[in-house]
Design a protein around this motif. Structure first.
Motif, PDB file in Angstrom:
ATOM      1  N   ASN A  78       0.535  -1.564   0.262  1.00 31.77           N
ATOM      2  CA  ASN A  78      -0.041   0.116  -0.170  1.00 31.77           C
ATOM      3  C   ASN A  78       1.202   1.399  -0.587  1.00 31.77           C
ATOM      4  N   GLY A  79       2.508   1.280   0.662  1.00 34.96           N
ATOM      5  CA  GLY A  79       2.819   2.025   0.464  1.00 34.96           C
ATOM      6  C   GLY A  79       3.480   2.717  -1.522  1.00 34.96           C
ATOM      7  N   VAL A  80       4.096   1.263  -2.377  1.00 39.05           N
ATOM      8  CA  VAL A  80       4.140   1.784  -3.845  1.00 39.05           C
ATOM      9  C   VAL A  80       3.417   1.883  -4.131  1.00 39.05           C
ATOM     10  N   PHE A  81       1.891   1.397  -3.966  1.00 40.63           N
ATOM     11  CA  PHE A  81       0.121   0.614  -5.039  1.00 40.63           C
ATOM     12  C   PHE A  81      -0.489   2.381  -4.042  1.00 40.63           C
ATOM     13  N   VAL A 132      -1.719  -8.108  -7.929  1.00 41.88           N
ATOM     14  CA  VAL A 132      -2.010  -7.393  -6.762  1.00 41.88           C
ATOM     15  C   VAL A 132      -3.585  -6.640  -7.191  1.00 41.88           C
ATOM     16  N   VAL A 133      -4.019  -7.289  -5.986  1.00 49.41           N
ATOM     17  CA  VAL A 133      -5.578  -6.585  -6.036  1.00 49.41           C
ATOM     18  C   VAL A 133      -6.431  -5.315  -5.159  1.00 49.41           C
ATOM     19  N   LYS A 134      -6.901  -4.729  -6.417  1.00 51.65           N
ATOM     20  CA  LYS A 134      -7.155  -3.054  -5.622  1.00 51.65           C
ATOM     21  C   LYS A 134      -8.660  -3.049  -5.555  1.00 51.65           C
ATOM     22  N   LEU A 135      -8.541  -2.843  -4.396  1.00 56.42           N
ATOM     23  CA  LEU A 135      -9.830  -2.514  -3.832  1.00 56.42           C
ATOM     24  C   LEU A 135     -10.568  -0.986  -3.467  1.00 56.42           C
ATOM     25  N   GLY A 140     -11.497   5.243   0.401  1.00 60.18           N
ATOM     26  CA  GLY A 140     -10.193   4.887   0.243  1.00 60.18           C
ATOM     27  C   GLY A 140     -10.036   4.167  -0.963  1.00 60.18           C
ATOM     28  N   THR A 141      -8.674   3.719  -1.334  1.00 63.08           N
ATOM     29  CA  THR A 141      -8.423   2.412  -2.300  1.00 63.08           C
ATOM     30  C   THR A 141      -7.107   2.311  -0.930  1.00 63.08           C
ATOM     31  N   ILE A 142      -7.489   0.149  -1.214  1.00 64.53           N
ATOM     32  CA  ILE A 142      -6.870  -0.222  -0.569  1.00 64.53           C
ATOM     33  C   ILE A 142      -6.523  -1.059  -1.698  1.00 64.53           C
ATOM     34  N   MET A 288     -14.374  -0.589   6.127  1.00 67.25           N
ATOM     35  CA  MET A 288     -14.850   0.353   4.852  1.00 67.25           C
ATOM     36  C   MET A 288     -15.949   0.194   4.183  1.00 67.25           C
ATOM     37  N   GLN A 289     -16.252   1.040   2.767  1.00 65.01           N
ATOM     38  CA  GLN A 289     -17.657   0.485   2.271  1.00 65.01           C
ATOM     39  C   GLN A 289     -16.874   0.541   1.268  1.00 65.01           C
TER      40      GLN A 289
END
Length: 304
Positions: A78-81, A132-135, A140-142, A288-289
């Motif tokens: 989550n730091g590099v993306f 890598v999975v983007k939620l 926000g985004t994780i 989160m939602q």
């Protein structure tokens, strides 16, 4: 050696009840003896690994080692993306692992030897492409590389952290018992690959990039870290006794044979969940939602 060719080891000294802090100097000395150039950054609080990795990426670093457990690698990712998502192939981030004193569920897809295997992969330069999975959530985004789950599994994790964490494994058992007594399926509406919005109640849903969770639990036998998809495991209506009988089968993946368990795959999921919920993501609990999930295919290289 330039900064963008060396590894930055981000260390959580508190991992494994402090064992990681005692063991990492020797492990890093062995890596340096094998020819790796390794710098070290220690974390002292939750979220600091993300801040360190984000700054390091901005400074040109592309090679990282997570020294801790799944939570440490989660913070680095989550730091590099999202910056790394659009990096050219030659600058894709590389992530190695040193699970010293704690488990690493993601790494178990490749080995049961833990840190010994990881050190060999790092020293020999073994690299594998990884999704890598983007939620995307309302808040926000994780990003994650292991597993996201919600419902019963996340409820247990959240209750453990909030009320029973000081009791260790006993606390986790108490949380399981408490949540089983309160067992009730919930609707988590989602649309897979643009299909209809499924609203059937579920005990829990797991969206997996890799196969294992909680160390040795084979949550998603059909998952692959490099196929461009998340492996979906949904547990439908099931009574308390049925759950207690089925849940232990997760250690060999036989839980997916239950008629109440449904498996599928997806590259994209859209959610219609009307409020924030507890999510267990790579061993961490966040509230989160969720709105949308996307798989970023092959954007990370792992040393495994």
């Amino acid at each position: 050696m330039s900064i963008n060719e060396s590894f930055l080891a981000i260390v959580n000294p508190a991992a494994g009840g402090g064992r990681c802090g005692k063991r990492f100097p020797e492990a890093l000395a062995q890596l340096k003896a094998a020819g790796l150039n390794v710098d070290v950054a220690l974390t002292s609080r939750a979220g600091e690994g993300t801040e360190i990795a984000r700054q390091a990426w901005a400074e040109g670093r592309r090679h990282f080692i997570a020294v801790g457990g799944d939570g440490t690698s989660y913070e680095i990712v989550n730091g590099v993306f999202p910056a790394a998502a659009t990096a050219p192939e030659a600058e894709r981030p590389t992530l190695g692992f040193l699970p010293l004193g704690t488990g690493n569920s993601f790494l178990r897809d490749f080995t049961t030897e833990g840190a010994a295997y990881s050190m060999k992969a790092l020293a020999e330069g073994t690299r594998r492409d990884c999704d890598v999975v983007k939620l995307t959530c309302r808040e926000g985004t994780i990003y994650y590389i292991n597993i996201l789950s919600y419902g019963f599994t996340a409820d247990v994790g959240a209750l453990t952290n909030r009320r029973f964490k000081a009791l260790g494994e006993v606390g986790y058992v108490m949380a399981v018992i408490t949540r089983t007594a309160m067992l009730k399926p919930k609707s988590f509406p989602m649309s897979v690959e643009g299909g209809v919005m499924e609203r059937e109640p579920r005990l829990f849903v797991s969206l997996n990039n890799s196969r294992y969770t909680g160390g040795k639990m084979l949550m998603a036998p059909h998952a692959s870290v490099s196929d461009g998809k998340v492996a979906i495991v949904e547990v439908g209506k099931m009574g308390r006794i049925g759950l207690l009988r089925t849940f232990p089968k997760i250690f060999d993946g036989k839980h997916v044979e239950s008629p109440s368990v449904y498996t599928s795959e997806a590259t994209r999921i859209v959610f219609d969940i009307d409020s924030a919920i507890d999510l267990m993501v790579d061993g961490e609990i966040v509230t989160m939602q969720p709105e949308r999930l996307d798989v970023l295919h092959g954007v990370l290289r792992v040393c495994a």
